[in-house]
Motif scaffolding. Structure first.
Motif, short mmCIF file in Angstrom:
data_model
loop_
_atom_site.label_atom_id
_atom_site.label_comp_id
_atom_site.label_asym_id
_atom_site.label_seq_id
_atom_site.Cartn_x
_atom_site.Cartn_y
_atom_site.Cartn_z
N LEU A 192 -13.23 29.24 -41.46
CA LEU A 192 -14.00 30.08 -40.53
C LEU A 192 -13.77 31.56 -40.82
O LEU A 192 -14.71 32.37 -40.79
CB LEU A 192 -13.59 29.78 -39.09
CG LEU A 192 -14.04 28.44 -38.50
CD1 LEU A 192 -13.39 28.24 -37.13
CD2 LEU A 192 -15.56 28.37 -38.37
N LEU A 193 -12.53 31.92 -41.12
CA LEU A 193 -12.19 33.31 -41.40
C LEU A 193 -12.89 33.79 -42.67
O LEU A 193 -13.47 34.88 -42.69
CB LEU A 193 -10.68 33.46 -41.55
CG LEU A 193 -10.14 34.85 -41.85
CD1 LEU A 193 -10.54 35.84 -40.77
CD2 LEU A 193 -8.61 34.80 -42.00
N SER A 194 -12.88 32.98 -43.69
CA SER A 194 -13.54 33.35 -44.94
C SER A 194 -15.04 33.55 -44.73
O SER A 194 -15.64 34.51 -45.25
CB SER A 194 -13.30 32.26 -45.99
OG SER A 194 -13.98 32.56 -47.19
N ASP A 195 -15.65 32.68 -43.95
CA ASP A 195 -17.09 32.78 -43.70
C ASP A 195 -17.44 34.01 -42.87
O ASP A 195 -18.45 34.68 -43.11
CB ASP A 195 -17.54 31.51 -42.97
CG ASP A 195 -19.03 31.52 -42.67
OD1 ASP A 195 -19.83 31.59 -43.63
OD2 ASP A 195 -19.38 31.46 -41.48
N SER A 200 -18.24 41.32 -41.47
CA SER A 200 -17.42 42.42 -40.95
C SER A 200 -16.93 43.33 -42.08
O SER A 200 -15.83 43.88 -42.02
CB SER A 200 -16.21 41.84 -40.19
OG SER A 200 -15.42 41.03 -41.05
N ALA A 201 -17.80 43.53 -43.06
CA ALA A 201 -17.41 44.29 -44.25
C ALA A 201 -17.04 45.74 -43.94
O ALA A 201 -16.28 46.37 -44.68
CB ALA A 201 -18.54 44.26 -45.29
N GLY A 202 -17.56 46.29 -42.85
CA GLY A 202 -17.27 47.68 -42.51
C GLY A 202 -15.98 47.86 -41.73
O GLY A 202 -15.71 48.97 -41.22
N TYR A 203 -15.16 46.81 -41.65
CA TYR A 203 -13.95 46.85 -40.83
C TYR A 203 -12.77 46.30 -41.63
O TYR A 203 -12.95 45.44 -42.50
CB TYR A 203 -14.12 46.01 -39.56
CG TYR A 203 -15.27 46.47 -38.68
CD1 TYR A 203 -15.04 47.32 -37.61
CD2 TYR A 203 -16.58 46.08 -38.96
CE1 TYR A 203 -16.09 47.76 -36.82
CE2 TYR A 203 -17.64 46.53 -38.18
CZ TYR A 203 -17.38 47.37 -37.11
OH TYR A 203 -18.43 47.81 -36.33
N ALA A 266 -5.95 43.81 -34.69
CA ALA A 266 -7.04 44.71 -34.35
C ALA A 266 -7.93 44.95 -35.55
O ALA A 266 -7.53 44.76 -36.70
CB ALA A 266 -6.49 46.05 -33.84
N ALA A 267 -9.18 45.35 -35.26
CA ALA A 267 -10.15 45.69 -36.31
C ALA A 267 -10.33 47.20 -36.32
O ALA A 267 -10.67 47.80 -35.30
CB ALA A 267 -11.48 45.00 -36.05
N GLU A 268 -10.09 47.80 -37.46
CA GLU A 268 -10.31 49.24 -37.64
C GLU A 268 -11.69 49.47 -38.26
O GLU A 268 -12.02 48.88 -39.30
CB GLU A 268 -9.24 49.83 -38.54
CG GLU A 268 -9.41 51.32 -38.80
CD GLU A 268 -8.45 51.82 -39.85
OE1 GLU A 268 -8.89 51.95 -41.02
OE2 GLU A 268 -7.27 52.06 -39.53
N HIS A 269 -12.49 50.30 -37.61
CA HIS A 269 -13.79 50.68 -38.16
C HIS A 269 -13.53 51.65 -39.31
O HIS A 269 -13.02 52.76 -39.10
CB HIS A 269 -14.65 51.33 -37.07
CG HIS A 269 -16.02 51.65 -37.49
ND1 HIS A 269 -16.63 52.85 -37.21
CD2 HIS A 269 -16.93 50.92 -38.19
CE1 HIS A 269 -17.85 52.86 -37.71
NE2 HIS A 269 -18.04 51.69 -38.30
N GLY A 304 -21.65 42.17 -32.87
CA GLY A 304 -22.66 41.75 -33.84
C GLY A 304 -22.14 41.66 -35.25
O GLY A 304 -22.91 41.41 -36.19
N HIS A 305 -20.83 41.84 -35.44
CA HIS A 305 -20.23 41.79 -36.78
C HIS A 305 -19.23 40.65 -36.91
O HIS A 305 -18.42 40.65 -37.84
CB HIS A 305 -19.55 43.12 -37.11
CG HIS A 305 -20.46 44.30 -37.06
ND1 HIS A 305 -21.34 44.60 -38.09
CD2 HIS A 305 -20.66 45.23 -36.09
CE1 HIS A 305 -22.03 45.70 -37.76
NE2 HIS A 305 -21.64 46.09 -36.55
N ARG A 306 -19.25 39.72 -35.97
CA ARG A 306 -18.37 38.55 -35.96
C ARG A 306 -16.90 38.93 -35.90
O ARG A 306 -16.03 38.21 -36.39
CB ARG A 306 -18.66 37.65 -37.17
CG ARG A 306 -20.10 37.17 -37.25
CD ARG A 306 -20.27 36.01 -38.20
NE ARG A 306 -19.62 34.81 -37.67
CZ ARG A 306 -19.47 33.69 -38.39
NH1 ARG A 306 -19.90 33.63 -39.64
NH2 ARG A 306 -18.85 32.64 -37.87
N LEU A 307 -16.62 40.08 -35.29
CA LEU A 307 -15.25 40.54 -35.20
C LEU A 307 -14.40 39.62 -34.32
O LEU A 307 -13.20 39.44 -34.58
CB LEU A 307 -15.20 41.97 -34.67
CG LEU A 307 -15.76 43.05 -35.60
CD1 LEU A 307 -15.73 44.41 -34.90
CD2 LEU A 307 -14.95 43.10 -36.90
#
Length: 363
Positions: A192-195, A200-203, A266-269, A304-307
């Motif tokens: 799931l993570l790989s998919d 989420s390429a921008g993060y 966390a996800a960094e933009h 909308g980025h599957r974060l």
């Protein structure tokens, strides 16, 4: 506050918390902790909410953002229940958050009903007009109460009847979900993570175990504050919480006092360098116990980025290396929060119980 007489020979005792859980005067507090755990076990049929006295004490202390009042209910010299009222300090708040918990063997004696006016008095003394309560109930095949959101229901059992009789209305239902960790789940999470990473390429993902690094603390505080405004809250009165670096540090000091480990992912933009989403996994000093998935949030402007999927899967992947002895994860989500429930379901979480969020308007 003084000791108050209640029906059936019971009394209500204001509790001064001990300086330490192992202090010489901590006996009544230990009894409160024991009864609290017994009530939760009888209400839910599970032990995930157990707290040792050392774990419970930091949670019941007043803090910068709230004042907490604690009572024991005693009958025949024995602690049979407790009442807790939290008074938030948020600007303009109308709310107190209250819990009245009694051992089932003393239900039906009018004790809980007699405690409620003392809870209401605290609310009024602080200029508050709303009492809110969150209560998990045993699964049941009997009659149910539907949430006004149109999502979820709770059993119309003794707990619900007491709340309704006391003037509370059901506002929202939370799903309690469970995930059993295993090698099969590990492989599924990796897939799931790989998919999800492609969306989420921008993060970029970052993670830490508390304490939070100084370079991240302001962004983490901002994300924590948005939990009060960006998560579904139905018809509840939800104060906009103020989080800053000091509040994060104080929270993490409580985590340390409780002997807990807290992992934050966390996800960094990448474009702005700011954190845009986070999730937390935590466990107490018993590393074989159930892991708790705590707060999870993706800021509205970054959805909308599957974060959510990326964060939850990465957290589970890291957790299996950090806490390999914990084989279960539990999490709570509003029934109308379909995006987050869909993520949980895809990972393999399944519903095991439901929790009601209740509200009473004082007149």
């Amino acid at each position: 506050m003084e000791i108050v007489s209640l029906p059936a020979g019971a009394t209500l005792h204001p509790l001064v918390l001990p300086a330490r859980a192992d202090a010489a005067d901590a006996g009544e507090f230990h009894e409160l902790a024991r009864v609290r755990n017994a009530v939760y076990r009888e209400l839910t049929g599970r032990d995930e909410q157990d707290r040792s006295p050392a774990e419970l004490l930091p949670l019941l202390r007043s803090r910068t953002e709230r004042t907490t009042y604690v009572w024991t209910v005693q009958q025949g010299g024995e602690v049979v229940g407790r009442a807790v009222v939290d008074v938030p300090h948020d600007a303009g708040s109308r709310v107190v958050i209250a819990t009245i918990e009694m051992l089932p063997r003393v239900w039906g004696q009018g004790i809980g009903t007699a405690v409620l006016p003392h809870v209401e008095a605290i609310a009024r003394d602080h200029g508050r007009s709303v009492i809110q309560n969150w209560t998990e109930q045993q699964a049941s095949d009997g009659p149910r109460i539907e949430a006004p959101t149109g999502f979820g229901s709770v059993p119309r059992d003794h707990v619900a009847r007491f709340l309704q009789h006391s003037g509370f209305g059901l506002e929202q239902v939370y799903r309690v979900s469970h995930l059993a960790l295993s090698a099969r789940i590990d492989a599924h999470v990796d897939a799931l993570l790989s998919d999800a990473r492609a969306a989420s390429a921008g993060y970029r993902l970052v993670h830490w175990t508390t304490p939070t690094p100084a370079a991240r603390i302001d962004d983490y505080a901002w994300l924590k504050s948005r939990m009060s405004t960006d998560a579904p809250s139905a018809g509840l009165d939800t104060d906009e919480e103020k989080w800053d670096a000091r509040r994060v540090i104080e929270m993490e000091e409580r985590v340390a006092q409780m002997g807990q480990t807290l992992l934050v992912v966390a996800a960094e933009h990448i474009e702005t360098g700011r954190l845009s989403a986070f999730t937390e996994l935590g466990i107490g000093s018993d590393h074989t116990a159930t892991t708790h998935q705590n707060d999870t949030l993706v800021l509205k402007e970054h959805r909308g980025h599957r974060l959510g999927m990326v964060l939850k899967c990465e957290a589970l992947r890291l957790w299996r290396d950090l806490m390999p002895e914990s084989t279960r994860v539990i999490t709570y989500n509003a029934e109308e929060n379909r995006p987050m429930l869909s993520i949980n379901e895809a990972i393999g979480f399944h519903a095991i119980a439901y929790e009601g969020a209740w509200k009473k308007e004082l007149r």
